[in-house]
Design a protein around this motif. Structure first.
Motif, PDB file in Angstrom:
ATOM      1  N   MET A  26      37.862  32.821  53.484  1.00 34.21           N
ATOM      2  CA  MET A  26      39.152  33.230  54.149  1.00 34.21           C
ATOM      3  C   MET A  26      39.906  31.925  54.242  1.00 34.21           C
ATOM      4  O   MET A  26      40.934  31.686  53.706  1.00 34.21           O
ATOM      5  CB  MET A  26      39.176  33.865  55.274  1.00 34.21           C
ATOM      6  N   PRO A  27      39.373  30.788  55.094  1.00 33.66           N
ATOM      7  CA  PRO A  27      40.118  29.626  54.853  1.00 33.66           C
ATOM      8  C   PRO A  27      39.966  29.094  53.707  1.00 33.66           C
ATOM      9  O   PRO A  27      41.267  28.470  53.224  1.00 33.66           O
ATOM     10  CB  PRO A  27      39.049  28.944  55.969  1.00 33.66           C
ATOM     11  N   GLU A  28      39.041  29.198  52.804  1.00 30.20           N
ATOM     12  CA  GLU A  28      39.088  28.586  51.584  1.00 30.20           C
ATOM     13  C   GLU A  28      40.236  29.085  50.729  1.00 30.20           C
ATOM     14  O   GLU A  28      40.924  28.460  49.987  1.00 30.20           O
ATOM     15  CB  GLU A  28      37.900  28.665  50.734  1.00 30.20           C
ATOM     16  N   MET A  29      40.282  30.428  50.784  1.00 32.63           N
ATOM     17  CA  MET A  29      41.393  30.884  49.999  1.00 32.63           C
ATOM     18  C   MET A  29      42.862  30.788  50.252  1.00 32.63           C
ATOM     19  O   MET A  29      43.579  30.302  49.480  1.00 32.63           O
ATOM     20  CB  MET A  29      41.376  32.643  50.095  1.00 32.63           C
ATOM     21  N   LEU A  30      43.003  30.681  51.835  1.00 32.60           N
ATOM     22  CA  LEU A  30      44.091  30.249  52.320  1.00 32.60           C
ATOM     23  C   LEU A  30      44.563  28.653  51.974  1.00 32.60           C
ATOM     24  O   LEU A  30      45.616  28.658  51.684  1.00 32.60           O
ATOM     25  CB  LEU A  30      44.321  30.511  53.936  1.00 32.60           C
ATOM     26  N   GLY A  44      44.609  43.417  57.238  1.00 37.09           N
ATOM     27  CA  GLY A  44      43.302  42.830  56.895  1.00 37.09           C
ATOM     28  C   GLY A  44      43.398  41.867  55.836  1.00 37.09           C
ATOM     29  O   GLY A  44      44.223  42.029  55.133  1.00 37.09           O
ATOM     30  N   SER A  45      42.348  41.065  55.604  1.00 36.76           N
ATOM     31  CA  SER A  45      42.070  40.535  54.208  1.00 36.76           C
ATOM     32  C   SER A  45      41.390  41.495  53.299  1.00 36.76           C
ATOM     33  O   SER A  45      40.934  42.352  53.691  1.00 36.76           O
ATOM     34  CB  SER A  45      41.358  39.286  54.417  1.00 36.76           C
ATOM     35  N   GLY A  46      41.317  41.001  52.038  1.00 33.89           N
ATOM     36  CA  GLY A  46      40.712  41.620  51.057  1.00 33.89           C
ATOM     37  C   GLY A  46      41.451  42.938  50.406  1.00 33.89           C
ATOM     38  O   GLY A  46      41.191  43.449  49.595  1.00 33.89           O
ATOM     39  N   HIS A  47      42.756  42.598  50.700  1.00 29.47           N
ATOM     40  CA  HIS A  47      43.806  43.426  49.894  1.00 29.47           C
ATOM     41  C   HIS A  47      44.637  42.385  49.062  1.00 29.47           C
ATOM     42  O   HIS A  47      45.841  42.938  48.360  1.00 29.47           O
ATOM     43  CB  HIS A  47      44.610  44.125  50.652  1.00 29.47           C
ATOM     44  N   GLU A  48      44.323  41.298  48.730  1.00 24.18           N
ATOM     45  CA  GLU A  48      45.169  40.298  48.193  1.00 24.18           C
ATOM     46  C   GLU A  48      45.464  40.908  46.694  1.00 24.18           C
ATOM     47  O   GLU A  48      44.447  41.486  46.061  1.00 24.18           O
ATOM     48  CB  GLU A  48      44.326  39.022  47.880  1.00 24.18           C
ATOM     49  N   PRO A  49      46.750  40.779  46.020  1.00 23.72           N
ATOM     50  CA  PRO A  49      47.824  39.639  46.699  1.00 23.72           C
ATOM     51  C   PRO A  49      48.347  39.968  48.165  1.00 23.72           C
ATOM     52  O   PRO A  49      48.736  39.252  48.643  1.00 23.72           O
ATOM     53  CB  PRO A  49      48.956  39.865  45.486  1.00 23.72           C
ATOM     54  N   ALA A  50      48.386  41.319  48.667  1.00 26.53           N
ATOM     55  CA  ALA A  50      48.767  41.469  49.833  1.00 26.53           C
ATOM     56  C   ALA A  50      47.941  40.982  50.920  1.00 26.53           C
ATOM     57  O   ALA A  50      46.810  40.934  50.800  1.00 26.53           O
ATOM     58  CB  ALA A  50      48.772  43.139  50.315  1.00 26.53           C
ATOM     59  N   HIS A  51      48.721  40.216  51.932  1.00 27.31           N
ATOM     60  CA  HIS A  51      49.840  39.820  52.014  1.00 27.31           C
ATOM     61  C   HIS A  51      50.232  38.504  52.045  1.00 27.31           C
ATOM     62  O   HIS A  51      51.338  38.074  51.912  1.00 27.31           O
ATOM     63  CB  HIS A  51      50.326  40.463  53.476  1.00 27.31           C
ATOM     64  N   THR A 100      37.137  39.664  38.434  1.00 27.88           N
ATOM     65  CA  THR A 100      37.167  39.046  39.869  1.00 27.88           C
ATOM     66  C   THR A 100      38.511  39.173  40.413  1.00 27.88           C
ATOM     67  O   THR A 100      39.535  38.746  40.189  1.00 27.88           O
ATOM     68  CB  THR A 100      36.951  37.673  39.452  1.00 27.88           C
ATOM     69  N   PRO A 101      38.080  39.283  41.966  1.00 25.13           N
ATOM     70  CA  PRO A 101      39.391  39.301  42.803  1.00 25.13           C
ATOM     71  C   PRO A 101      40.241  38.182  42.912  1.00 25.13           C
ATOM     72  O   PRO A 101      39.603  37.023  42.828  1.00 25.13           O
ATOM     73  CB  PRO A 101      38.802  39.735  44.063  1.00 25.13           C
ATOM     74  N   ILE A 102      41.574  38.364  43.198  1.00 24.51           N
ATOM     75  CA  ILE A 102      42.367  37.177  42.901  1.00 24.51           C
ATOM     76  C   ILE A 102      42.072  36.133  44.235  1.00 24.51           C
ATOM     77  O   ILE A 102      42.407  34.897  44.001  1.00 24.51           O
ATOM     78  CB  ILE A 102      43.993  37.514  42.841  1.00 24.51           C
ATOM     79  N   SER A 103      41.586  36.904  45.354  1.00 19.59           N
ATOM     80  CA  SER A 103      41.282  36.128  46.490  1.00 19.59           C
ATOM     81  C   SER A 103      40.221  34.756  45.954  1.00 19.59           C
ATOM     82  O   SER A 103      40.228  33.617  46.463  1.00 19.59           O
ATOM     83  CB  SER A 103      40.754  36.747  47.604  1.00 19.59           C
ATOM     84  N   GLU A 104      39.239  35.273  45.205  1.00 23.22           N
ATOM     85  CA  GLU A 104      38.213  34.283  44.652  1.00 23.22           C
ATOM     86  C   GLU A 104      38.745  32.988  43.809  1.00 23.22           C
ATOM     87  O   GLU A 104      38.467  32.025  43.747  1.00 23.22           O
ATOM     88  CB  GLU A 104      36.907  35.057  44.314  1.00 23.22           C
ATOM     89  N   LEU A 105      39.724  33.703  43.123  1.00 24.06           N
ATOM     90  CA  LEU A 105      40.536  32.806  41.998  1.00 24.06           C
ATOM     91  C   LEU A 105      41.027  31.686  42.983  1.00 24.06           C
ATOM     92  O   LEU A 105      41.112  30.452  42.459  1.00 24.06           O
ATOM     93  CB  LEU A 105      41.195  33.356  41.040  1.00 24.06           C
ATOM     94  N   TYR A 106      41.815  32.009  44.056  1.00 23.19           N
ATOM     95  CA  TYR A 106      42.596  30.888  44.962  1.00 23.19           C
ATOM     96  C   TYR A 106      41.378  30.022  45.504  1.00 23.19           C
ATOM     97  O   TYR A 106      41.818  29.089  45.877  1.00 23.19           O
ATOM     98  CB  TYR A 106      43.457  31.673  45.948  1.00 23.19           C
ATOM     99  N   VAL A 132      47.500  30.833  38.796  1.00 24.84           N
ATOM    100  CA  VAL A 132      46.295  31.524  39.391  1.00 24.84           C
ATOM    101  C   VAL A 132      46.603  32.794  39.147  1.00 24.84           C
ATOM    102  O   VAL A 132      47.374  33.490  39.627  1.00 24.84           O
ATOM    103  CB  VAL A 132      46.081  31.054  40.921  1.00 24.84           C
ATOM    104  N   GLY A 133      45.557  33.429  38.453  1.00 26.88           N
ATOM    105  CA  GLY A 133      45.510  34.944  38.384  1.00 26.88           C
ATOM    106  C   GLY A 133      44.802  35.388  36.926  1.00 26.88           C
ATOM    107  O   GLY A 133      44.041  34.457  36.395  1.00 26.88           O
TER     108      GLY A 133
END
Lengths: 320, 320
Positions: free
Chosen positions: A1-5, A43-50, B254-260, B282-283
């Motif tokens: 999570m922090p890594e993604m953000l 929650g997280s896990g719905h990316e790109p939302a939000h 691969t989820p976009i969260s992991e790409l970020y 990214v995408g």
């Protein structure tokens, strides 16, 4: 999570800021006193939302919780305070019990500090009336249309009441249902959230893997679209002569080629019913980690909604 | 395939046209005699490349073959003829033997009919020198930067020689390498294209599942980025003081969260080397069906390349 953000912030150094303490991504030019601040958490896990849809014309800030968990109340409160604006703060909340609790409590505390802050609930999922994590309908991918409309209205300088009117209007004409072909695997759990046979699908699945209406044998794309339209169309209902936005949203693990197959079938079937597709949305908007599956959303549009959905937006996720 | 292409056409009724006989998606306003026509084909299964990136500022047409198969020569020839322009036609070809054969033969036949038509090869993948399907390096996700630059130059009215100069320039400063965590499953085969243990990854994988440099034990995101940068950076080389575009491309599953997450790590490591990241991508750009994995691309940019990459483009895939 922090890594993604961190990645999102580094990828958008001119437009976004990141506050690690509150999982908070916000517009570098926010808050502005001539504009309602629009915040969404969930929650997280719905990316790109939000967190990836913060930017001009969309959200002013997002403060997600952990994977599939509502943000702690303090995150929402601190985010609201940071985004405080003379014109007010609007908290968008997908209708889940945990999210409602966190956002409603944060709203009360912010009001106690003299802030102008309101909450708007999104509940577009027609699959089930009450579900594992909700009283009433769930908020799923249709929340993008509410965010977009509310973002456009606030960007144009609408006051808080009018921004809420617009958001409620779009929510009231938006309906979604999804199907899953596989489960998703939350990192903290390390194994699939539910079991689905190779030849099975979950009809009406939730974006956290919650059960839907029923489990069925895997069907063709044509039959899947029939199932989804059969639930969504009569619900509003959408009728001959209506104009709609049609979204096929990927749940995370489904190639975009397959989403376009579903789109084409749904587009044709709607036109056969006399329902005109005004604008298309195909891709991943509100996902469920790596779940294979898709959801279908319809929005009945009028001139006001068309204008809001077509207004420009500049967000982290872009093609070029 | 026809179902996907039908979906793309229905989703973009004002801007795209579809000719089923040749898997051909082209701009509704093409060809124009004041603009070089830019065409790319290659196989299907890499979406959004290339059928979803036809539009103003990008491709004028795409004519893909079946999944992971070069288009038949007639598809390319008929597409070139339909897109015939006074200013010429440019065929972009990712460097695979089958694609080269189809495009070079089509070029010869089109020239025999008096057309002005040229070919430009893209070969950004540093993983292996020759591979299963190539003599020389493969063309992978870095081809997006060539398409974008060539599309912008042709939109601005550049003549064919100058469009080619720009494309070759971008290709010459673009390098990519990818890793896979799972194989992909072509629909016609119905089973994974290769076997990869749960705890293994293929380093330098090709976008058709071709072997890369070696197979290794699954590593952390940090180690994966080290591996990719360790191959890509010394290859050009990219050096302290350079400005680059950095792309993390998802291979499909691969989820976009992991790409970020990968993006953030790569961005920091590049800055530590004194290499400045000018712009982020990214995408999913060039995928491999449902393969889990990612590729990393660097482009060394100067003012000319920056201008071309920032020029506006309007294509099928968009967020809003």
């Amino acid at each position: 999570m922090p890594e993604m953000l961190t990645g999102i912030a580094l990828a958008n150094p001119d437009t976004l800021k990141y506050v690690p303490e509150y999982n908070l991504i916000y517009r570098a030019d926010a808050p502005r006193d001539d504009k309602v601040s629009v915040i969404q958490g969930s929650g997280s896990g719905h990316e790109p939302a939000h967190v990836m849809v913060v930017g001009k014309g969309m959200l002013d800030a997002a403060c997600p919780g952990d994977v599939f968990a509502a943000p702690p109340m303090e995150y929402v409160l601190e985010t609201a305070k940071l985004l405080r604006s003379e014109k007010g703060v609007l908290l968008l909340v997908n209708n889940y019990t945990g999210d409602r609790m966190a956002f409603e409590m944060a709203q009360e505390l912010a009001e106690a500090e003299g802030m102008l802050v309101k909450t708007l609930f999104i509940n577009d999922d027609v699959a089930v009336q009450d579900s594992t994590w909700t009283v009433g309908r769930r908020g799923v991918a249709g929340n993008f249309f509410v965010m977009k409309a509310v973002g456009a209205a606030s960007e144009a300088g609408a006051d808080l009441d009018d921004v809420i009117r617009v958001g409620e209007k779009v929510n009231s004409v938006t309906r979604t249902m999804g199907i899953a072909l596989t489960a998703c695997t939350p990192p903290a759990k390390g194994s699939p959230l539910f079991e689905l046979g190779d030849d099975e699908m979950e009809i009406g699945v939730g974006i956290h893997g919650e059960p839907g209406r029923r489990r069925a044998k895997l069907a063709s794309a044509d039959e899947i679209v029939d199932e989804l339209l059969g639930a969504v169309v009569p619900d509003l209902p959408y009728a001959s002569g209506d104009e709609v936005a049609l979204m096929i949203n990927g749940l995370g693990g489904t190639p975009i080629s397959e989403l376009y197959i579903l789109y084409g079938i749904a587009h044709r079937k709607l036109e056969e019913k006399g329902i005109r597709v005004w604008r298309s949305y195909v891709g991943e908007y509100c996902t469920s980690l790596d779940m294979a599956g898709a959801s279908l959303t319809l929005v009945k549009v009028d001139d006001e909604i068309k204008g809001l959905l077509e207004a420009p937006a500049e967000i982290a996720i872009r093609v070029f």
